[in-house]
Design an enzyme around this catalytic site. Sequence first.
Site, PDB file in Angstrom:
ATOM      1  N   TYR A 187      24.760  18.160  31.472  1.00 43.97           N
ATOM      2  CA  TYR A 187      24.908  17.129  32.504  1.00 43.97           C
ATOM      3  C   TYR A 187      25.465  15.834  31.926  1.00 43.97           C
ATOM      4  O   TYR A 187      25.136  15.460  30.799  1.00 43.97           O
ATOM      5  CB  TYR A 187      23.549  16.825  33.142  1.00 43.97           C
ATOM      6  CG  TYR A 187      23.074  17.888  34.096  1.00 43.97           C
ATOM      7  CD1 TYR A 187      23.899  18.388  35.105  1.00 43.97           C
ATOM      8  CD2 TYR A 187      21.781  18.386  34.005  1.00 43.97           C
ATOM      9  CE1 TYR A 187      23.444  19.354  35.998  1.00 43.97           C
ATOM     10  CE2 TYR A 187      21.306  19.345  34.891  1.00 43.97           C
ATOM     11  CZ  TYR A 187      22.147  19.825  35.883  1.00 43.97           C
ATOM     12  OH  TYR A 187      21.691  20.767  36.761  1.00 43.97           O
ATOM     13  N   ARG A 206     -10.283  -1.444  27.514  1.00 49.53           N
ATOM     14  CA  ARG A 206      -9.762  -0.497  28.498  1.00 49.53           C
ATOM     15  C   ARG A 206     -10.792  -0.327  29.604  1.00 49.53           C
ATOM     16  O   ARG A 206     -10.612  -0.812  30.701  1.00 49.53           O
ATOM     17  CB  ARG A 206      -9.417   0.826  27.798  1.00 49.53           C
ATOM     18  CG  ARG A 206      -8.669   1.788  28.656  1.00 49.53           C
ATOM     19  CD  ARG A 206      -8.197   2.993  27.864  1.00 49.53           C
ATOM     20  NE  ARG A 206      -9.275   3.885  27.428  1.00 49.53           N
ATOM     21  CZ  ARG A 206      -9.076   5.039  26.797  1.00 49.53           C
ATOM     22  NH1 ARG A 206      -7.838   5.435  26.494  1.00 49.53           N
ATOM     23  NH2 ARG A 206     -10.082   5.805  26.441  1.00 49.53           N
ATOM     24  N   LYS A 256     -10.123  17.340  28.151  1.00 47.20           N
ATOM     25  CA  LYS A 256      -9.359  16.749  29.259  1.00 47.20           C
ATOM     26  C   LYS A 256      -7.896  17.207  29.195  1.00 47.20           C
ATOM     27  O   LYS A 256      -7.427  17.691  28.146  1.00 47.20           O
ATOM     28  CB  LYS A 256      -9.433  15.227  29.177  1.00 47.20           C
ATOM     29  CG  LYS A 256      -8.815  14.634  27.912  1.00 47.20           C
ATOM     30  CD  LYS A 256      -9.227  13.171  27.725  1.00 47.20           C
ATOM     31  CE  LYS A 256      -8.604  12.582  26.470  1.00 47.20           C
ATOM     32  NZ  LYS A 256      -9.222  11.305  26.082  1.00 47.20           N
ATOM     33  N   MET A 309      16.314  20.076  33.677  1.00 49.89           N
ATOM     34  CA  MET A 309      14.965  20.326  34.179  1.00 49.89           C
ATOM     35  C   MET A 309      14.387  21.618  33.608  1.00 49.89           C
ATOM     36  O   MET A 309      13.221  21.670  33.217  1.00 49.89           O
ATOM     37  CB  MET A 309      14.966  20.390  35.714  1.00 49.89           C
ATOM     38  CG  MET A 309      13.566  20.486  36.284  1.00 49.89           C
ATOM     39  SD  MET A 309      13.520  20.558  38.076  1.00 49.89           S
ATOM     40  CE  MET A 309      14.059  18.934  38.522  1.00 49.89           C
TER      41      MET A 309
HETATM   42  C1  LIG Z   1      -9.612  11.315  24.686  1.00 48.76           C
HETATM   43  C2  LIG Z   1     -10.873  10.701  24.196  1.00 48.76           C
HETATM   44  C3  LIG Z   1     -11.481  11.156  23.000  1.00 48.76           C
HETATM   45  C4  LIG Z   1     -10.852  12.165  22.074  1.00 48.76           C
HETATM   46  O1  LIG Z   1     -10.049  11.508  21.113  1.00 48.76           O
HETATM   47  P1  LIG Z   1      -9.310  12.322  19.958  1.00 48.76           P
HETATM   48  O2  LIG Z   1      -8.569  11.280  19.204  1.00 48.76           O
HETATM   49  O3  LIG Z   1      -8.394  13.289  20.638  1.00 48.76           O
HETATM   50  O4  LIG Z   1     -10.346  13.014  19.165  1.00 48.76           O
HETATM   51  C5  LIG Z   1     -12.731  10.635  22.681  1.00 48.76           C
HETATM   52  N1  LIG Z   1     -13.318   9.690  23.463  1.00 48.76           N
HETATM   53  C6  LIG Z   1     -12.727   9.196  24.565  1.00 48.76           C
HETATM   54  C7  LIG Z   1     -13.425   8.139  25.349  1.00 48.76           C
HETATM   55  C8  LIG Z   1     -11.486   9.672  24.967  1.00 48.76           C
HETATM   56  O5  LIG Z   1     -10.903   9.164  26.062  1.00 48.76           O
END
Ligand SMILES: *Cc1c(COP(=O)(O)O)cnc(C)c1O
Length: 368
Positions: A264, A136, A38, A313
């Site tokens: 800045y 979550r 991701k 930036m």
């Molecule tokens: C991002 C994520 C992971 C990966 O976790 P790491 O600590 O980067 O290995 C695994 N499972 C879920 C549900 C996640 O959202």
Amino acid sequence: MRKAQETTLEIDLKALKHNFEHLKSKLDSNTKFLAVVKAFAYGSDACVIANYLQDLKVDYFAVAYVNEGIALRAAGITTPILVLHPQAVNFKTCVAHCLEPSLYSSKILKEFIGFASAEKLHQYPIHLKFNTGLNRLGFGVNDIHGIASQLKKSAVVKTKSIFSHLAASEDLNEKEFSLNQIQSFKTISEKFVKAVGYKPMLHMCNTSGILNYPEAHFDMVRSGIGLYGFGNSTVENKNLKPIASLKTVISQIHHIDKGESVGYNRAFKSELPVKTATLPIGHADGIGRQYGKGKGFVTINGQKAPILGNVCMDMIMVNITNINCEEGDEAIVFDAQHTSENLAETVNSISYELLSAISQRVKRIVLK
Ligand SMILES: *Cc1c(COP(=O)(O)O)cnc(C)c1O
């Protein structure tokens, strides 16, 4: 001194292979490996990383959103892809690209089954997420009967896996909490199998879970940060290699007199004569303003050069008063020695945040 031409993020595939093999060595031979890619594979390059891992026969990928999965399919990924957080508005494209949704509530399960029925799908693979303490996303144990009756009503979907996520797998002070989560997940799986009548794959561990809770590997593990070279502890970091190096270049050197200011809002005012270097990397590239005013630093000619004043930036100015260097020399923001984890710590952040924030305009260079 090494010369440079522009800001680049180097991605070292040899390091990736090392990390993949190291993490796999922690698993039983029949435990599957899901690579979490991701957020552009934690800010690196999801298509490059996924193609490389696909060649290494990884079992599964996960992305957060449908669009990320579509990009992987367009790049030639044929391995199954789990979408961790799909939205109903994207179900059509999700299915069109053979992406497998994680469904986490009665509402979204119902919506997906409704969609799948309308599309006349047959046993479309879905994954069900259970909440065991992270609070979550996820079903609770009491939802199992409702899920089972929904699943039994139609053959349009098939549960390929059920999973949960650890809240503090890297923190051994929370071991009792994690063990509790693992126990809850076991109870949930047993009840699920009983209620639904078949056993899907089970998975729970992220990277630190793999390293700290071998008893919770189940049928598959999900690793992100470990693949990218971090194990969330000094001991584990030694066995992994950061794959990404962020490098930039000295565009210009200035000699600042006592009493002058830099940047800045005149956020740095010089009490002594200082020498500064201006570098072409700023908050739009992922180096947030919190790294300014002396907190963050880069490494030039082996020495620390702290950021002076506010992060712009597109640029930062760093203190090179005692560093032997010239315009055109390379500056390292992070690499395998000067890690993103160390830099992130200067602002109470973590490698995950710094890496995934590196913006798409930074040129990626893949080292094979
Ligand atoms: C991002 C994520 C992971 C990966 O976790 P790491 O600590 O980067 O290995 C695994 N499972 C879920 C549900 C996640 O959202």
